[in-house]
Scaffold this motif. Structure first.
Motif, PDB file in Angstrom:
ATOM      1  N   PRO A 188       0.813  -1.229   0.000  1.00 50.18           N
ATOM      2  CA  PRO A 188       0.000   0.000   0.000  1.00 50.18           C
ATOM      3  C   PRO A 188       0.844   1.277   0.000  1.00 50.18           C
ATOM      4  O   PRO A 188       0.485   2.260  -0.637  1.00 50.18           O
ATOM      5  CB  PRO A 188      -0.830  -0.107   1.280  1.00 50.18           C
ATOM      6  N   VAL A 189       1.963   1.238   0.706  1.00 44.23           N
ATOM      7  CA  VAL A 189       2.831   2.426   0.741  1.00 44.23           C
ATOM      8  C   VAL A 189       3.483   2.632  -0.625  1.00 44.23           C
ATOM      9  O   VAL A 189       3.602   3.770  -1.090  1.00 44.23           O
ATOM     10  CB  VAL A 189       3.891   2.303   1.857  1.00 44.23           C
ATOM     11  N   ARG A 190       3.862   1.543  -1.292  1.00 44.04           N
ATOM     12  CA  ARG A 190       4.428   1.687  -2.646  1.00 44.04           C
ATOM     13  C   ARG A 190       3.419   2.358  -3.573  1.00 44.04           C
ATOM     14  O   ARG A 190       3.783   3.178  -4.414  1.00 44.04           O
ATOM     15  CB  ARG A 190       4.848   0.328  -3.198  1.00 44.04           C
ATOM     16  N   GLY A 191       2.133   2.011  -3.417  1.00 47.03           N
ATOM     17  CA  GLY A 191       1.091   2.643  -4.228  1.00 47.03           C
ATOM     18  C   GLY A 191       1.018   4.142  -3.985  1.00 47.03           C
ATOM     19  O   GLY A 191       0.906   4.933  -4.930  1.00 47.03           O
ATOM     20  N   MET A 192       1.072   4.541  -2.710  1.00 51.19           N
ATOM     21  CA  MET A 192       1.050   5.976  -2.379  1.00 51.19           C
ATOM     22  C   MET A 192       2.312   6.670  -2.866  1.00 51.19           C
ATOM     23  O   MET A 192       2.269   7.806  -3.332  1.00 51.19           O
ATOM     24  CB  MET A 192       0.928   6.171  -0.867  1.00 51.19           C
ATOM     25  N   ARG A 193       3.430   5.980  -2.736  1.00 44.57           N
ATOM     26  CA  ARG A 193       4.719   6.546  -3.170  1.00 44.57           C
ATOM     27  C   ARG A 193       4.718   6.797  -4.672  1.00 44.57           C
ATOM     28  O   ARG A 193       5.152   7.840  -5.150  1.00 44.57           O
ATOM     29  CB  ARG A 193       5.837   5.572  -2.798  1.00 44.57           C
ATOM     30  N   ASP A 194       4.200   5.825  -5.434  1.00 47.70           N
ATOM     31  CA  ASP A 194       4.264   5.895  -6.888  1.00 47.70           C
ATOM     32  C   ASP A 194       3.150   6.720  -7.519  1.00 47.70           C
ATOM     33  O   ASP A 194       3.320   7.231  -8.625  1.00 47.70           O
ATOM     34  CB  ASP A 194       4.239   4.480  -7.473  1.00 47.70           C
ATOM     35  N   ASP A 195       2.020   6.837  -6.833  1.00 46.78           N
ATOM     36  CA  ASP A 195       0.878   7.566  -7.395  1.00 46.78           C
ATOM     37  C   ASP A 195       0.111   8.276  -6.274  1.00 46.78           C
ATOM     38  O   ASP A 195      -1.013   7.906  -5.944  1.00 46.78           O
ATOM     39  CB  ASP A 195      -0.041   6.593  -8.138  1.00 46.78           C
ATOM     40  N   PRO A 196       0.726   9.295  -5.659  1.00 46.29           N
ATOM     41  CA  PRO A 196       0.088   9.960  -4.515  1.00 46.29           C
ATOM     42  C   PRO A 196      -1.099  10.830  -4.928  1.00 46.29           C
ATOM     43  O   PRO A 196      -1.133  11.375  -6.034  1.00 46.29           O
ATOM     44  CB  PRO A 196       1.212  10.824  -3.951  1.00 46.29           C
ATOM     45  N   PHE A 197      -2.060  10.923  -4.025  1.00 46.13           N
ATOM     46  CA  PHE A 197      -3.157  11.875  -4.190  1.00 46.13           C
ATOM     47  C   PHE A 197      -2.698  13.195  -3.580  1.00 46.13           C
ATOM     48  O   PHE A 197      -2.307  13.241  -2.411  1.00 46.13           O
ATOM     49  CB  PHE A 197      -4.422  11.386  -3.495  1.00 46.13           C
ATOM     50  N   PRO A 198      -2.754  14.293  -4.335  1.00 44.13           N
ATOM     51  CA  PRO A 198      -2.193  15.568  -3.876  1.00 44.13           C
ATOM     52  C   PRO A 198      -2.805  16.107  -2.589  1.00 44.13           C
ATOM     53  O   PRO A 198      -2.107  16.741  -1.806  1.00 44.13           O
ATOM     54  CB  PRO A 198      -2.458  16.528  -5.038  1.00 44.13           C
ATOM     55  N   ASP A 199      -4.093  15.859  -2.368  1.00 42.41           N
ATOM     56  CA  ASP A 199      -4.764  16.455  -1.214  1.00 42.41           C
ATOM     57  C   ASP A 199      -5.036  15.456  -0.095  1.00 42.41           C
ATOM     58  O   ASP A 199      -5.818  15.749   0.806  1.00 42.41           O
ATOM     59  CB  ASP A 199      -6.085  17.095  -1.652  1.00 42.41           C
ATOM     60  N   GLU A 200      -4.403  14.279  -0.143  1.00 40.98           N
ATOM     61  CA  GLU A 200      -4.631  13.250   0.870  1.00 40.98           C
ATOM     62  C   GLU A 200      -3.417  13.135   1.782  1.00 40.98           C
ATOM     63  O   GLU A 200      -2.302  13.471   1.410  1.00 40.98           O
ATOM     64  CB  GLU A 200      -4.890  11.887   0.217  1.00 40.98           C
ATOM     65  N   SER A 201      -3.666  12.633   2.984  1.00 43.25           N
ATOM     66  CA  SER A 201      -2.571  12.337   3.896  1.00 43.25           C
ATOM     67  C   SER A 201      -2.602  10.848   4.223  1.00 43.25           C
ATOM     68  O   SER A 201      -3.602  10.166   3.992  1.00 43.25           O
ATOM     69  CB  SER A 201      -2.667  13.182   5.164  1.00 43.25           C
ATOM     70  N   ALA A 202      -1.498  10.361   4.763  1.00 44.16           N
ATOM     71  CA  ALA A 202      -1.372   8.948   5.099  1.00 44.16           C
ATOM     72  C   ALA A 202      -0.785   8.827   6.502  1.00 44.16           C
ATOM     73  O   ALA A 202       0.077   9.612   6.894  1.00 44.16           O
ATOM     74  CB  ALA A 202      -0.460   8.252   4.103  1.00 44.16           C
ATOM     75  N   THR A 203      -1.263   7.831   7.223  1.00 41.89           N
ATOM     76  CA  THR A 203      -0.675   7.499   8.522  1.00 41.89           C
ATOM     77  C   THR A 203       0.201   6.278   8.304  1.00 41.89           C
ATOM     78  O   THR A 203      -0.262   5.230   7.860  1.00 41.89           O
ATOM     79  CB  THR A 203      -1.767   7.221   9.567  1.00 41.89           C
ATOM     80  N   LEU A 204       1.476   6.450   8.600  1.00 40.36           N
ATOM     81  CA  LEU A 204       2.466   5.410   8.341  1.00 40.36           C
ATOM     82  C   LEU A 204       3.161   4.992   9.628  1.00 40.36           C
ATOM     83  O   LEU A 204       3.282   5.779  10.574  1.00 40.36           O
ATOM     84  CB  LEU A 204       3.530   5.917   7.362  1.00 40.36           C
ATOM     85  N   LEU A 205       3.640   3.761   9.627  1.00 40.29           N
ATOM     86  CA  LEU A 205       4.478   3.266  10.708  1.00 40.29           C
ATOM     87  C   LEU A 205       5.898   3.153  10.174  1.00 40.29           C
ATOM     88  O   LEU A 205       6.137   2.496   9.159  1.00 40.29           O
ATOM     89  CB  LEU A 205       3.990   1.899  11.181  1.00 40.29           C
ATOM     90  N   LEU A 206       6.812   3.824  10.842  1.00 43.92           N
ATOM     91  CA  LEU A 206       8.213   3.801  10.456  1.00 43.92           C
ATOM     92  C   LEU A 206       8.974   2.983  11.493  1.00 43.92           C
ATOM     93  O   LEU A 206       9.135   3.402  12.640  1.00 43.92           O
ATOM     94  CB  LEU A 206       8.798   5.218  10.403  1.00 43.92           C
ATOM     95  N   ARG A 207       9.406   1.787  11.101  1.00 39.48           N
ATOM     96  CA  ARG A 207      10.185   0.939  12.013  1.00 39.48           C
ATOM     97  C   ARG A 207      11.644   1.308  11.840  1.00 39.48           C
ATOM     98  O   ARG A 207      12.196   1.231  10.732  1.00 39.48           O
ATOM     99  CB  ARG A 207       9.957  -0.535  11.738  1.00 39.48           C
ATOM    100  N   LEU A 208      12.263   1.704  12.929  1.00 38.55           N
ATOM    101  CA  LEU A 208      13.632   2.182  12.891  1.00 38.55           C
ATOM    102  C   LEU A 208      14.624   1.024  12.806  1.00 38.55           C
ATOM    103  O   LEU A 208      14.415  -0.035  13.399  1.00 38.55           O
ATOM    104  CB  LEU A 208      13.932   3.021  14.133  1.00 38.55           C
ATOM    105  N   ALA A 209      15.706   1.250  12.095  1.00 40.04           N
ATOM    106  CA  ALA A 209      16.796   0.281  12.016  1.00 40.04           C
ATOM    107  C   ALA A 209      17.541   0.277  13.347  1.00 40.04           C
ATOM    108  O   ALA A 209      17.487   1.248  14.118  1.00 40.04           O
ATOM    109  CB  ALA A 209      17.739   0.659  10.875  1.00 40.04           C
ATOM    110  N   GLU A 210      18.229  -0.807  13.596  1.00 41.93           N
ATOM    111  CA  GLU A 210      19.010  -0.914  14.825  1.00 41.93           C
ATOM    112  C   GLU A 210      20.022   0.220  14.899  1.00 41.93           C
ATOM    113  O   GLU A 210      20.744   0.491  13.932  1.00 41.93           O
ATOM    114  CB  GLU A 210      19.731  -2.261  14.853  1.00 41.93           C
ATOM    115  N   GLY A 211      20.026   0.898  16.013  1.00 43.96           N
ATOM    116  CA  GLY A 211      20.954   2.000  16.218  1.00 43.96           C
ATOM    117  C   GLY A 211      20.500   3.333  15.671  1.00 43.96           C
ATOM    118  O   GLY A 211      21.184   4.338  15.864  1.00 43.96           O
ATOM    119  N   ALA A 212      19.354   3.383  14.995  1.00 41.77           N
ATOM    120  CA  ALA A 212      18.862   4.652  14.448  1.00 41.77           C
ATOM    121  C   ALA A 212      18.372   5.550  15.578  1.00 41.77           C
ATOM    122  O   ALA A 212      17.856   5.083  16.597  1.00 41.77           O
ATOM    123  CB  ALA A 212      17.737   4.399  13.454  1.00 41.77           C
TER     124      ALA A 212
END
Length: 99
Positions: A7-31
């Protein structure tokens, strides 16, 4: 390499200009979560919560999802939509045959 869910790839490749997304960002070790959070804010997003398992929940305009996916220090970028097992009343409709 950062995992980016379908689903995130879809938003990344074809975003809707007036929409927002709630995402989960899992951090890499040590980030550093503060550095990642600051970068999200710099891009125009907002950190909504710091969750368990080194994960940030962010709300971002869809047009910057591609930039979010390119941030250093991430293991995964996914939507916050999850399937809840046992969350409904379907179990009431299931009959088990004991024979």
């Amino acid at each position: 390499m950062t995992y980016v869910s379908h689903p995130v790839r879809g938003m990344r490749d074809d975003p809707f200009p007036d929409e927002s997304a709630t995402l989960l960002l899992r951090l890499a070790e040590g980030a550093d979560s503060e550095s990642v959070a600051a970068r999200v804010t710099d891009l125009g997003g907002e950190v909504d919560a710091e969750l368990e398992f080194e994960t940030l929940r962010v709300v971002v305009p869809e047009p910057i999802v591609a930039d979010i996916c390119e941030l250093d220090g991430l293991d995964a970028v996914e939507t916050d939509a999850t399937i809840q097992i046992g969350g409904g009343d379907a179990g009431e409709d299931v009959e088990l045959n004991d024979s």
